[in-house]
Design an enzyme around this catalytic site. Sequence first.
Site, PDB file in Angstrom:
ATOM      1  N   ARG A 111       0.835  -1.208   0.000  1.00  0.00           N
ATOM      2  CA  ARG A 111       0.000   0.000   0.000  1.00  0.00           C
ATOM      3  C   ARG A 111       0.864   1.252   0.000  1.00  0.00           C
ATOM      4  O   ARG A 111       1.811   1.364   0.773  1.00  0.00           O
ATOM      5  CB  ARG A 111      -0.945  -0.012   1.205  1.00  0.00           C
ATOM      6  N   ASN A 167     -14.382   8.802   2.688  1.00  0.00           N
ATOM      7  CA  ASN A 167     -15.530   8.399   3.497  1.00  0.00           C
ATOM      8  C   ASN A 167     -16.209   9.598   4.164  1.00  0.00           C
ATOM      9  O   ASN A 167     -17.179   9.426   4.898  1.00  0.00           O
ATOM     10  CB  ASN A 167     -15.105   7.397   4.569  1.00  0.00           C
ATOM     11  N   SER A 191     -21.720 -14.049  13.968  1.00  0.00           N
ATOM     12  CA  SER A 191     -21.166 -12.968  13.165  1.00  0.00           C
ATOM     13  C   SER A 191     -21.398 -13.215  11.680  1.00  0.00           C
ATOM     14  O   SER A 191     -21.110 -14.300  11.167  1.00  0.00           O
ATOM     15  CB  SER A 191     -19.655 -12.845  13.435  1.00  0.00           C
ATOM     16  N   HIS A 196     -16.806  -6.429   9.453  1.00  0.00           N
ATOM     17  CA  HIS A 196     -15.585  -5.643   9.405  1.00  0.00           C
ATOM     18  C   HIS A 196     -14.525  -6.200  10.349  1.00  0.00           C
ATOM     19  O   HIS A 196     -14.821  -6.864  11.345  1.00  0.00           O
ATOM     20  CB  HIS A 196     -15.908  -4.193   9.797  1.00  0.00           C
ATOM     21  N   GLU A 254     -23.814  -5.813   9.923  1.00  0.00           N
ATOM     22  CA  GLU A 254     -23.721  -4.431   9.451  1.00  0.00           C
ATOM     23  C   GLU A 254     -24.935  -4.098   8.595  1.00  0.00           C
ATOM     24  O   GLU A 254     -25.603  -4.985   8.064  1.00  0.00           O
ATOM     25  CB  GLU A 254     -22.444  -4.233   8.630  1.00  0.00           C
ATOM     26  N   SER A 262     -19.053  -2.067   3.323  1.00  0.00           N
ATOM     27  CA  SER A 262     -18.372  -0.966   2.656  1.00  0.00           C
ATOM     28  C   SER A 262     -17.614  -1.353   1.402  1.00  0.00           C
ATOM     29  O   SER A 262     -17.337  -0.490   0.564  1.00  0.00           O
ATOM     30  CB  SER A 262     -17.402  -0.293   3.631  1.00  0.00           C
ATOM     31  N   ASP A 318     -23.912  -2.636  13.252  1.00  0.00           N
ATOM     32  CA  ASP A 318     -22.910  -1.654  12.850  1.00  0.00           C
ATOM     33  C   ASP A 318     -23.497  -0.820  11.712  1.00  0.00           C
ATOM     34  O   ASP A 318     -23.759  -1.335  10.624  1.00  0.00           O
ATOM     35  CB  ASP A 318     -21.655  -2.402  12.391  1.00  0.00           C
ATOM     36  N   HIS A 337     -21.399   2.949   7.914  1.00  0.00           N
ATOM     37  CA  HIS A 337     -21.479   3.474   6.549  1.00  0.00           C
ATOM     38  C   HIS A 337     -22.890   3.946   6.195  1.00  0.00           C
ATOM     39  O   HIS A 337     -23.154   4.268   5.031  1.00  0.00           O
ATOM     40  CB  HIS A 337     -21.011   2.423   5.545  1.00  0.00           C
ATOM     41  N   THR A 348     -20.137   5.673  13.663  1.00  0.00           N
ATOM     42  CA  THR A 348     -18.897   6.440  13.626  1.00  0.00           C
ATOM     43  C   THR A 348     -19.192   7.910  13.430  1.00  0.00           C
ATOM     44  O   THR A 348     -20.218   8.282  12.860  1.00  0.00           O
ATOM     45  CB  THR A 348     -17.978   5.945  12.488  1.00  0.00           C
ATOM     46  N   LYS A 381     -17.146   9.357   9.250  1.00  0.00           N
ATOM     47  CA  LYS A 381     -17.527   9.206   7.846  1.00  0.00           C
ATOM     48  C   LYS A 381     -18.517  10.316   7.471  1.00  0.00           C
ATOM     49  O   LYS A 381     -18.108  11.444   7.263  1.00  0.00           O
ATOM     50  CB  LYS A 381     -18.046   7.794   7.607  1.00  0.00           C
ATOM     51  N   THR A 425      -7.386   7.942  26.264  1.00  0.00           N
ATOM     52  CA  THR A 425      -7.667   9.366  26.391  1.00  0.00           C
ATOM     53  C   THR A 425      -8.944   9.723  25.648  1.00  0.00           C
ATOM     54  O   THR A 425      -9.205   9.220  24.548  1.00  0.00           O
ATOM     55  CB  THR A 425      -6.489  10.188  25.828  1.00  0.00           C
ATOM     56  N   THR A 453      -8.026  -6.497   2.392  1.00  0.00           N
ATOM     57  CA  THR A 453      -9.314  -5.814   2.581  1.00  0.00           C
ATOM     58  C   THR A 453     -10.419  -6.541   1.831  1.00  0.00           C
ATOM     59  O   THR A 453     -11.555  -6.630   2.303  1.00  0.00           O
ATOM     60  CB  THR A 453      -9.208  -4.354   2.113  1.00  0.00           C
TER      61      THR A 453
END
Length: 404
Positions: free
Chosen positions: A21, A53, A136, A141, A184, A188, A213, A216, A244, A247, A277, A362
């Site tokens: 990559r 995204n 699952s 993901h 999901e 994606s 999830d 997306h 998230t 995105k 944190t 991926t």
Amino acid sequence: MDFDSLFNAQLDTLKDEGNYRIFAELERKAGEFPRAVSHDDDCPDEVTVWCSNDYLGMGQHPKVVQAMQDAVAACGCGAGGTRNISGTMHQHKLLESELADLHGKEAALLFTSGYVSNWAALSTLGSRLPDAVILSDALNHASMIEGIRHARCDKVIWKHNDPEDLDRKLAALPSNATKIVAFESVYSMDGDICPMQEIVEVAEKHGAMTYLDEVHAVGMYGPRGGGLSEEWGLQDRITLIEGTLGKAFGVVGGYVTGSEALCDFIRSFASGFIFTTALPPAVAAAAQTSIAHLKQSQVERRRQKEQVAKLRARLNAIGIPHLENPSHIIPVMVKDPVKCRQLADILMQDYGIYVQPINYPTVPKGTERLRFTPGPLHSDADIEHLVMALTTLWRQCAIAHAVA
């Protein structure tokens, strides 16, 4: 021992396979998205980003930018610690309330990324609930897979988007099992969408918890951007909705939503929450502003859907092979890792079009692709320029066209 030789041997294998990559060095300019400045020597100074995204361009929306600037001026940059010690800010609580409202849930809990929220929540549920079994979807993901691995409970993989297979596998579990169905809404890489109602009905039939999830889909679907569970009226039937902020909402961070007890349980036991944190208050303020805006505005979603439809129609007209799906993700299939990398490089260097090749791990080997995500700020001229470039390169690379 020469450790670098060990590292380089495996890196060389990646390069030989065409799966190494390379990151483009870009600089986003507020107010100019999807344009970005390229700092790579062999590329044009300005490129058009086609694989972001930041689906709706909210990362540069004036209200979101202003909210972050105001919060930095008021609160400074960091949160000062973990949420448990010194890092729980007023902005965190306001954002969690906004998220709970978005999904019609009692509570929400913030994490530093969507990856962390999946890893932390699934590992905590699977490790601490009695006799837990996580079921699952086969294409979940990596963050969900990692969470399930760390849960160290029993797991069952069911066929992708196949409620009948899920039904069979739930029926085979012992009666004392605490069943957790993880899936999901929008996947994606292929852009396909789950049969959510059927999955929920199967889970309810077997008394299973549902873990959805929506990373997306949040911001993108539903009358207020609550995702496909909102669009289909299923929010109240799903135990936990994860999403998230990085995105469609254009900032960074992850979250889970559910009952007060569920969120308090994860808050109290998840190491991925306890020992990290907290998000900077400015990030939380910007995310809250973005979510609140998309609850009210349809402009971004409507324009985005229009541009997706235009690009699909143009690709169909010229026979460029892409996966048909009902989502906003357009995977153009190359099916060769070396050609996929070459196409991406030429698009960037010769046409100022930035799209990352999607290769193994991926996606499975032999399914390599270029993944395009048209947004509301891509113009019709941008679409025509992309289509022209793809037409030329497809001919030069002798890649099979789709049947027109």
